[in-house]
Motif scaffolding. Structure first.
Motif, PDB file in Angstrom:
ATOM      1  N   PRO A  66      76.437 -30.597  38.094  1.00  0.00           N
ATOM      2  CA  PRO A  66      76.125 -31.809  37.348  1.00  0.00           C
ATOM      3  C   PRO A  66      76.703 -33.022  38.085  1.00  0.00           C
ATOM      4  O   PRO A  66      77.703 -32.876  38.811  1.00  0.00           O
ATOM      5  CB  PRO A  66      76.851 -31.602  36.010  1.00  0.00           C
ATOM      6  CG  PRO A  66      77.064 -30.127  35.897  1.00  0.00           C
ATOM      7  CD  PRO A  66      77.236 -29.629  37.312  1.00  0.00           C
ATOM      8  N   GLY A  67      76.124 -34.186  37.935  1.00  0.00           N
ATOM      9  CA  GLY A  67      76.736 -35.404  38.452  1.00  0.00           C
ATOM     10  C   GLY A  67      78.146 -35.508  37.895  1.00  0.00           C
ATOM     11  O   GLY A  67      78.395 -35.127  36.750  1.00  0.00           O
ATOM     12  N   LEU A  68      79.088 -35.968  38.729  1.00  0.00           N
ATOM     13  CA  LEU A  68      80.483 -35.991  38.270  1.00  0.00           C
ATOM     14  C   LEU A  68      80.713 -37.163  37.314  1.00  0.00           C
ATOM     15  O   LEU A  68      80.059 -38.212  37.406  1.00  0.00           O
ATOM     16  CB  LEU A  68      81.436 -36.076  39.463  1.00  0.00           C
ATOM     17  CG  LEU A  68      81.277 -34.976  40.517  1.00  0.00           C
ATOM     18  CD1 LEU A  68      82.420 -35.066  41.541  1.00  0.00           C
ATOM     19  CD2 LEU A  68      81.224 -33.581  39.906  1.00  0.00           C
ATOM     20  N   THR A 136      78.201 -40.003  38.643  1.00  0.00           N
ATOM     21  CA  THR A 136      76.996 -40.584  38.041  1.00  0.00           C
ATOM     22  C   THR A 136      77.285 -41.237  36.691  1.00  0.00           C
ATOM     23  O   THR A 136      76.435 -41.929  36.150  1.00  0.00           O
ATOM     24  CB  THR A 136      75.896 -39.514  37.862  1.00  0.00           C
ATOM     25  OG1 THR A 136      76.467 -38.374  37.225  1.00  0.00           O
ATOM     26  CG2 THR A 136      75.303 -39.104  39.210  1.00  0.00           C
ATOM     27  N   THR A 137      78.486 -40.992  36.135  1.00  0.00           N
ATOM     28  CA  THR A 137      78.902 -41.636  34.879  1.00  0.00           C
ATOM     29  C   THR A 137      80.381 -41.954  34.983  1.00  0.00           C
ATOM     30  O   THR A 137      81.157 -41.106  35.450  1.00  0.00           O
ATOM     31  CB  THR A 137      78.685 -40.690  33.672  1.00  0.00           C
ATOM     32  OG1 THR A 137      77.307 -40.365  33.559  1.00  0.00           O
ATOM     33  CG2 THR A 137      79.161 -41.330  32.373  1.00  0.00           C
ATOM     34  N   LEU A 138      80.775 -43.164  34.583  1.00  0.00           N
ATOM     35  CA  LEU A 138      82.202 -43.460  34.525  1.00  0.00           C
ATOM     36  C   LEU A 138      82.505 -44.382  33.367  1.00  0.00           C
ATOM     37  O   LEU A 138      81.639 -45.128  32.908  1.00  0.00           O
ATOM     38  CB  LEU A 138      82.732 -44.053  35.834  1.00  0.00           C
ATOM     39  CG  LEU A 138      82.386 -45.483  36.160  1.00  0.00           C
ATOM     40  CD1 LEU A 138      83.429 -46.077  37.075  1.00  0.00           C
ATOM     41  CD2 LEU A 138      81.021 -45.544  36.822  1.00  0.00           C
ATOM     42  N   GLY A 162      76.926 -51.340  35.376  1.00  0.00           N
ATOM     43  CA  GLY A 162      76.050 -50.299  34.844  1.00  0.00           C
ATOM     44  C   GLY A 162      74.579 -50.677  34.932  1.00  0.00           C
ATOM     45  O   GLY A 162      73.721 -49.804  35.066  1.00  0.00           O
ATOM     46  N   SER A 163      74.287 -51.980  34.862  1.00  0.00           N
ATOM     47  CA  SER A 163      72.868 -52.339  34.956  1.00  0.00           C
ATOM     48  C   SER A 163      72.427 -52.552  36.401  1.00  0.00           C
ATOM     49  O   SER A 163      71.259 -52.384  36.719  1.00  0.00           O
ATOM     50  CB  SER A 163      72.536 -53.562  34.076  1.00  0.00           C
ATOM     51  OG  SER A 163      73.211 -54.676  34.555  1.00  0.00           O
ATOM     52  N   ASP A 164      73.353 -52.870  37.305  1.00  0.00           N
ATOM     53  CA  ASP A 164      72.977 -53.120  38.702  1.00  0.00           C
ATOM     54  C   ASP A 164      72.903 -51.853  39.549  1.00  0.00           C
ATOM     55  O   ASP A 164      72.187 -51.811  40.542  1.00  0.00           O
ATOM     56  CB  ASP A 164      73.978 -54.076  39.369  1.00  0.00           C
ATOM     57  CG  ASP A 164      73.833 -55.493  38.857  1.00  0.00           C
ATOM     58  OD1 ASP A 164      72.933 -55.743  38.035  1.00  0.00           O
ATOM     59  OD2 ASP A 164      74.632 -56.346  39.278  1.00  0.00           O
ATOM     60  N   THR A 168      75.860 -44.613  35.106  1.00  0.00           N
ATOM     61  CA  THR A 168      76.108 -44.988  33.702  1.00  0.00           C
ATOM     62  C   THR A 168      77.550 -45.450  33.577  1.00  0.00           C
ATOM     63  O   THR A 168      78.469 -44.739  33.990  1.00  0.00           O
ATOM     64  CB  THR A 168      75.892 -43.782  32.764  1.00  0.00           C
ATOM     65  OG1 THR A 168      74.577 -43.279  32.941  1.00  0.00           O
ATOM     66  CG2 THR A 168      76.080 -44.192  31.307  1.00  0.00           C
ATOM     67  N   VAL A 169      77.742 -46.647  33.022  1.00  0.00           N
ATOM     68  CA  VAL A 169      79.088 -47.162  32.788  1.00  0.00           C
ATOM     69  C   VAL A 169      79.310 -47.274  31.284  1.00  0.00           C
ATOM     70  O   VAL A 169      78.516 -47.923  30.592  1.00  0.00           O
ATOM     71  CB  VAL A 169      79.282 -48.553  33.442  1.00  0.00           C
ATOM     72  CG1 VAL A 169      80.642 -49.140  33.072  1.00  0.00           C
ATOM     73  CG2 VAL A 169      79.156 -48.452  34.958  1.00  0.00           C
TER      74      VAL A 169
END
Ligand code: DI6
Ligand code: FE
Length: 413
Positions: A66-68, A136-138, A162-164, A168-169
């Motif tokens: 999975p993305g970390l 991929t998420t923080l 997160g938008s740029d 995912t933020v």
């Protein structure tokens, strides 16, 4: 028809009940509209690959994970504390520096001085380092503004990242991080401002996904933390806590009492707090980078977490003071070497359990219906992710099914 199909992979699904890492050898994974549409042994694929998917990729037996997920960072902040690092090496303690107006407050000064463009620019450099390792998420916390405008500035920068970027933020309001000079000698007045004024205002702007506090001798008391949590509950916002890092103020038990997502650090957590976490399903977020950088010796109660079935996550705690750590992979290795987690536990800590610590049910495991966030590693075994000290990034990363090519330039400046 699937959008894409990947073949010839060893997939660490992290799904429970499938054996270590939920590993499937000679596996195939298909995506449609950003989600996983099919996953399993390639021999079970229904029909010929070329007829089922628009694109077919072969991965020469690389590992897919999975993305970390980095579930605890202070990525957005001004300046750095290299000077303090030198002073600590000469013998000054973290607490002494904090009481002398350094520590968190020195980063507060630098964050207040920085405008949004500068904060963004510095944060992008750090974000790229994490993304290069397959994050991929923080989560990104505020807590270096300590007034309404500057906390807002930090959270806006986090949202913009997160938008740029294809990442995912999630944002966390950490107003109760330290006492700013305007409120010296009036911690209760400060907590009133945080809980009654700023939190509702920032939440109304959609800037707050969760609420955190620093419950510690050099931070805020359990009673003050409780007031912050009560304000969060009024707004239906989830809570988490910097708990029991340097002493036991009962923080982990307190955040569990509020049904919190996570208690973070937890080196000094008591048996009673651990039992409360188990009952509430609160995740223990281990931050071995801070333990390492502060040369701490008190281990978190890992065996008690295991015995009670408390899920453990692992994060960088990326912050300029106690964990200038730009590598989640290094955190994986630290978690094993310093805290004796197994490589399986460590990888669960940055995938399935990190997702839980952020209240995200749609990622952290690879299974049909989950978001197609995954990383392809030029490694034979998933244990190598924790085994190598550092070791670099994955060969390819996909976020919501889209390949992340390079790391920039950002989609807009
Ligand atoms: N996370 C924090 O927020 C504090 N410790 C930690 O592990 C202090 C961060 C700092 O010194 O800036
Ligand atoms: Fe922290």
């Amino acid at each position: 028809m699937w959008d894409s199909l990947w073949l010839d992979a060893r997939i660490a699904t992290m799904v429970e009940g499938l054996g270590p890492y939920g590993l499937i050898d000679d596996a195939a994974l298909a995506t449609r509209e950003g989600h996983i549409a099919w996953l399993g042994p390639a021999r079970d694929l229904p029909g010929s690959p070329e007829r089922r998917a628009r694109e077919v990729h072969r991965l020469s037996n690389h590992c897919i994970t999975p993305g970390l997920i980095d579930c605890h960072t202070h990525l957005v902040h001004g300046g750095n504390r290299a000077r303090e690092f030198e002073m600590r090496l000469q013998g000054a303690s973290y607490q002494e520096l904090a009481r002398a107006g350094g520590g968190i407050l020195s980063t507060v000064r630098a964050t207040r001085e920085a405008d949004e463009t500068e904060l963004y620019r510095d944060a992008v450099a750090r974000l790229r380092a994490l993304m290069a390792e397959g994050v991929t998420t923080l989560e990104v916390k505020s807590g270096y503004g300590l007034d309404r405008e500057n906390e807002m500035k930090q959270l806006r920068v986090a949202r913009r990242l997160g938008s740029d970027f294809r990442v995912t933020v999630t944002t966390t309001f950490l107003g109760a991080h330290a006492l700013p000079p305007e409120f010296a000698d009036d911690a209760d007045g400060y907590v009133d401002a945080v809980a009654a004024l700023w939190l509702p205002a920032l939440a109304a702007q959609g800037l707050v996904d969760a609420v955190d506090a620093f419950c510690e001798g050099i931070g805020f008391s359990a009673a003050q933390t409780r007031r912050v949590f009560e304000a969060a509950r009024e707004l239906d916002l989830p809570v988490k806590l910097h708990a029991d890092q340097l002493s036991d103020l009962g923080g982990a038990g307190l955040v569990a009492e509020f049904g919190g997502w996570s208690a973070d650090h937890v080196e000094y957590s008591s048996e009673a707090s651990i039992a409360a976490m188990a009952a509430a399903g609160t995740v223990a977020v281990l931050l071995p980078g801070a333990f390492y950088a502060l040369r701490e010796t008190r281990m978190p109660p890992i065996d008690a977490f295991r015995e009670r079935g408390v899920a453990m996550a692992v994060a960088t705690d990326l912050n300029p003071g106690t964990a200038p750590l730009l590598s989640l992979r290094l955190a994986l290795n630290f978690a094993c070497t310093l805290f004796r987690l197994t490589p399986i536990e460590a990888l669960r800590g940055v995938t399935v359990n990190a997702a839980r610590a952020l209240g995200l049910a749609d990622r952290g495991r690879l299974a049909v219906g989950q978001r197609a966030d995954f990383a392809v590693w030029p490694l034979e075994q998933p244990a190598e992710l924790a085994y190598w000290i550092g070791g670099g990034g994955p060969a390819r990363v996909f976020a919501a099914g889209q390949e992340r090519t390079g790391l920039g330039p950002p989609m807009r400046q």
